[in-house]
Every structure is written in structure tokens, then in C-alpha cells.
Design a protein around this motif. Structure first.
Motif, mmCIF file in Angstrom:
data_model
loop_
_atom_site.group_PDB
_atom_site.id
_atom_site.type_symbol
_atom_site.label_atom_id
_atom_site.label_comp_id
_atom_site.label_asym_id
_atom_site.label_seq_id
_atom_site.Cartn_x
_atom_site.Cartn_y
_atom_site.Cartn_z
ATOM 1 N N ILE A 1 76.898 -25.218 13.761
ATOM 2 C CA ILE A 1 76.781 -24.135 15.065
ATOM 3 C C ILE A 1 77.599 -25.014 16.424
ATOM 4 O O ILE A 1 78.464 -24.479 17.063
ATOM 5 C CB ILE A 1 75.582 -23.479 15.362
ATOM 6 C CG1 ILE A 1 75.016 -22.915 14.408
ATOM 7 C CG2 ILE A 1 75.554 -23.064 16.827
ATOM 8 C CD1 ILE A 1 73.561 -22.327 14.663
ATOM 9 N N ASP A 2 77.044 -26.415 16.530
ATOM 10 C CA ASP A 2 77.711 -27.194 17.640
ATOM 11 C C ASP A 2 79.428 -27.122 17.234
ATOM 12 O O ASP A 2 79.869 -27.051 18.405
ATOM 13 C CB ASP A 2 77.235 -28.454 17.683
ATOM 14 C CG ASP A 2 75.594 -28.451 18.094
ATOM 15 O OD1 ASP A 2 75.560 -27.706 19.137
ATOM 16 O OD2 ASP A 2 74.924 -29.204 17.926
ATOM 17 N N ASN A 3 79.665 -27.456 16.189
ATOM 18 C CA ASN A 3 81.047 -27.586 16.085
ATOM 19 C C ASN A 3 81.768 -26.195 16.196
ATOM 20 O O ASN A 3 82.981 -26.323 16.815
ATOM 21 C CB ASN A 3 81.412 -27.896 14.496
ATOM 22 C CG ASN A 3 80.952 -29.459 14.225
ATOM 23 O OD1 ASN A 3 80.891 -30.311 15.253
ATOM 24 N ND2 ASN A 3 80.476 -29.793 12.874
ATOM 25 N N MET A 4 81.275 -25.044 15.576
ATOM 26 C CA MET A 4 81.860 -23.862 15.975
ATOM 27 C C MET A 4 82.151 -23.652 17.387
ATOM 28 O O MET A 4 82.941 -23.103 17.855
ATOM 29 C CB MET A 4 81.032 -22.948 15.047
ATOM 30 C CG MET A 4 81.490 -21.418 15.124
ATOM 31 S SD MET A 4 80.851 -20.709 16.579
ATOM 32 C CE MET A 4 79.011 -20.621 16.335
ATOM 33 N N THR B 1 73.861 -28.977 0.060
ATOM 34 C CA THR B 1 73.358 -27.583 0.254
ATOM 35 C C THR B 1 73.015 -27.557 1.965
ATOM 36 O O THR B 1 72.995 -28.649 2.680
ATOM 37 C CB THR B 1 72.095 -27.239 -0.420
ATOM 38 O OG1 THR B 1 70.996 -28.165 0.177
ATOM 39 C CG2 THR B 1 72.250 -27.302 -1.872
ATOM 40 N N ILE B 2 72.829 -26.677 2.578
ATOM 41 C CA ILE B 2 72.495 -26.284 3.913
ATOM 42 C C ILE B 2 71.368 -26.380 4.330
ATOM 43 O O ILE B 2 70.491 -25.690 3.663
ATOM 44 C CB ILE B 2 73.280 -25.016 4.350
ATOM 45 C CG1 ILE B 2 74.876 -24.920 4.305
ATOM 46 C CG2 ILE B 2 72.903 -24.492 5.714
ATOM 47 C CD1 ILE B 2 75.491 -25.778 5.482
ATOM 48 N N THR B 3 70.930 -27.320 5.320
ATOM 49 C CA THR B 3 69.559 -27.073 5.838
ATOM 50 C C THR B 3 69.785 -26.697 7.173
ATOM 51 O O THR B 3 70.650 -26.590 7.705
ATOM 52 C CB THR B 3 69.022 -28.703 5.678
ATOM 53 O OG1 THR B 3 69.948 -29.614 6.458
ATOM 54 C CG2 THR B 3 69.163 -29.324 4.174
ATOM 55 N N ALA B 4 68.358 -26.477 7.881
ATOM 56 C CA ALA B 4 68.442 -26.159 9.113
ATOM 57 C C ALA B 4 69.243 -27.128 10.081
ATOM 58 O O ALA B 4 69.985 -26.578 10.874
ATOM 59 C CB ALA B 4 67.162 -25.903 9.846
ATOM 60 N N GLU B 5 69.211 -28.310 10.110
ATOM 61 C CA GLU B 5 69.763 -29.579 10.612
ATOM 62 C C GLU B 5 71.186 -29.605 10.484
ATOM 63 O O GLU B 5 71.879 -29.562 11.423
ATOM 64 C CB GLU B 5 69.030 -30.981 10.192
ATOM 65 C CG GLU B 5 67.518 -31.016 10.610
ATOM 66 C CD GLU B 5 66.705 -30.511 9.640
ATOM 67 O OE1 GLU B 5 67.095 -29.909 8.677
ATOM 68 O OE2 GLU B 5 65.613 -30.382 10.059
ATOM 69 N N LYS B 6 71.510 -29.191 9.539
ATOM 70 C CA LYS B 6 73.081 -29.383 9.153
ATOM 71 C C LYS B 6 73.672 -28.002 9.613
ATOM 72 O O LYS B 6 74.830 -27.958 10.371
ATOM 73 C CB LYS B 6 73.476 -29.419 7.429
ATOM 74 C CG LYS B 6 73.085 -30.504 6.888
ATOM 75 C CD LYS B 6 73.268 -30.468 5.245
ATOM 76 C CE LYS B 6 72.933 -31.914 4.885
ATOM 77 N NZ LYS B 6 73.106 -31.816 3.427
ATOM 78 N N TYR B 7 72.871 -26.812 9.679
ATOM 79 C CA TYR B 7 73.396 -25.561 10.041
ATOM 80 C C TYR B 7 73.596 -25.609 11.803
ATOM 81 O O TYR B 7 74.546 -25.173 12.279
ATOM 82 C CB TYR B 7 72.383 -24.374 9.738
ATOM 83 C CG TYR B 7 72.928 -23.079 9.864
ATOM 84 C CD1 TYR B 7 74.137 -22.539 9.324
ATOM 85 C CD2 TYR B 7 72.407 -22.129 10.764
ATOM 86 C CE1 TYR B 7 74.880 -21.393 9.580
ATOM 87 C CE2 TYR B 7 72.924 -21.078 11.132
ATOM 88 C CZ TYR B 7 73.980 -20.453 10.395
ATOM 89 O OH TYR B 7 74.663 -19.356 10.638
#
Length: 240
Positions: free
Chosen positions: A132-135, A122-128
Motif C-alpha cells: 500500500i505504501d509503495n502504491m 504469500t501476502i501477509t498483513a505486514e507485506k500488504y
């Protein structure tokens, strides 16, 4: 605003909120208590055997800590609802770990970035924030002018990883402006009302036996879309 709780036997409870009133976690907890009382009247056997299963989306009042504590107190079960999706998982879905989640970033010009999560992840704030960095790096390559003038506007819903303090700090650091997204409003999200709607139609009737097959089908969908497809989805936002 109208709030409704129902099952296959009919309406359990409904409330019509006063004009301009919105649902907060505190109000939602109060509503759950009233639903419980209605269930006791209409379906006492269900309450007695502790077989209540609740399905709601992942808006902030539904996922708030006070709400989770109330649901535990009522001894209810909660069905999984995929973020970014208007399609809910039915009660007889075989195994949660077979759900395949993909995060997608796109604009009127096309796909910017997407990433498949591992089954059950699942998505956590850290993964999100990492997403964002990758995007952001992909956007630098695809549209450097937009990055240089700091004119990027991000629209996402109000799921908890999106509104976390860590996420807000990351967006401020990269210079993104965020459009407000009202709760309970998938009709105001191009990803819901356009991208995933067409993806759902494209995948209808298809069965995947492994993760690679699901990922390939998604890539085929991406490759089958034209630039006009993405522009149309974003342009519809202005008339919502």
C-alpha cells in the motif's frame, strides 16, 4: 444463497440458505461437519483412507481459525487457491513453489503499481501494508491531485490481509476510502472479472521455464493494453 460441495462423481451435499443469510465461519464449520457425514454415506472408502482434499477460495469464513481447526480435526487436505484469482490449482500441479504471484494496483487510467512475489511467498498483513505504501508513492507521481484531495477509493476483496487491523490502520492513515466487497463475489471485482480474465486469455498455452520469463510475459501483457482497456474494466463495475 446456494452452497454446494461436489467432486468428479457428482454432488456430495448442498444447502440453500434463507434469504439474506450469509456464510460465517461458524456456519461454514457446521456445513463441513454435514459434508463429512454425507461423505461417510456416499464414499466411505475415501473417509477411511483419509484422502479428502478440499478446494475453496480464500474468503474469510474459509480461512478463519475455527475453520482451519475443523479441517485439521477432519484430517482433510486443502488445495492452494491463489488470491485475486478465479482460477484454481488442479490436484496434479507439480510443485507449489513454482507458482508465481503478482500483486497489481490499477485504476481507470491504467496501472499504478505491481510487484512480483518470490516463488512460494504469500501476502501477509505486514507485506500488504508495504505494498500500500509503495502504491501510494506511485500514485503521488501519477495523479497527485487525487492524493491531495484525499479522494482515493480502494476496492479489494475480503482476504485476511485486506481486513486485518494493521491494514485498516494503514488505510486510515493514508486517507483511503474502502468500498465494501461481499463474500463470494469475484463478479464485483474488476481485477477478477476484467484484468485477470484477460491476462488468463493472454497467457493461455504459454509455458515458462523460469520466473523471469513469467515476469516478461506479464509486462508484455501490460504494454499491450490501452487506456480504454482499464477504463472499460472500471466502468463495468457500475452496472454489476
Amino acid at each position: 444463497m446456494l452452497c454446494v460441495w461436489w467432486d468428479r462423481k457428482g454432488i456430495i451435499h448442498y444447502e440453500l440458505l434463507p434469504r439474506n443469510e450469509t456464510v460465517t465461519a461458524t456456519l461454514y464449520v457446521q456445513q463441513l461437519a454435514r459434508v463429512q457425514e454425507k461423505l461417510k454415506e456416499k464414499q466411505p472408502a475415501l473417509i477411511n483412507r483419509k484422502g479428502v482434499m478440499l478446494l475453496n477460495d480464500n474468503s474469510r469464513p474459509h480461512t478463519a481459525r475455527i475453520t482451519q481447526e475443523k479441517i485439521l480435526d477432519l484430517k482433510w487436505s486443502v488445495l492452494l487457491h491463489l488470491p485475486y484469482s478465479s482460477v484454481s490449482i488442479p490436484p496434479k500441479f507439480p510443485k507449489w513453489e513454482k507458482i508465481q504471484m503478482v500483486t497489481v494496483w490499477w485504476s481507470a487510467m491504467g496501472i499504478i503499481h505491481y510487484n512480483f512475489l518470490n516463488p512460494g511467498e504469500t501476502i501477509t498483513a505486514e507485506k500488504y501494508c508495504r505494498e500500500i505504501d509503495n502504491m501510494h508513492e506511485k500514485l503521488k507521481q501519477l495523479n497527485p491531485v487525487l492524493i491531495n484531495r484525499k479522494g482515493s477509493i480502494l476496492l479489494h476483496d475480503n482476504a485476511r490481509p485486506h481486513v486485518a487491523q494493521l491494514t485498516q490502520q494503514k488505510l486510515n492513515e493514508l486517507g483511503y476510502e474502502t468500498l465494501p466487497h461481499p463474500a463470494y463475489s469475484p463478479d464485483l471485482s474488476p481485477t477478477d472479472y476484467h484484468f485477470f480474465k484477460h491476462l488468463d486469455h493472454y497467457l493461455q498455452g504459454k509455458i515458462f521455464t523460469n520466473q523471469a520469463a513469467a515476469e516478461n510475459a506479464f509486462k508484455e501483457f501490460i504494454n499491450s493494453r490501452t487506456t480504454e482497456f482499464y477504463a472499460t474494466g472500471i466502468n463495468k463495475l457500475t452496472v454489476c
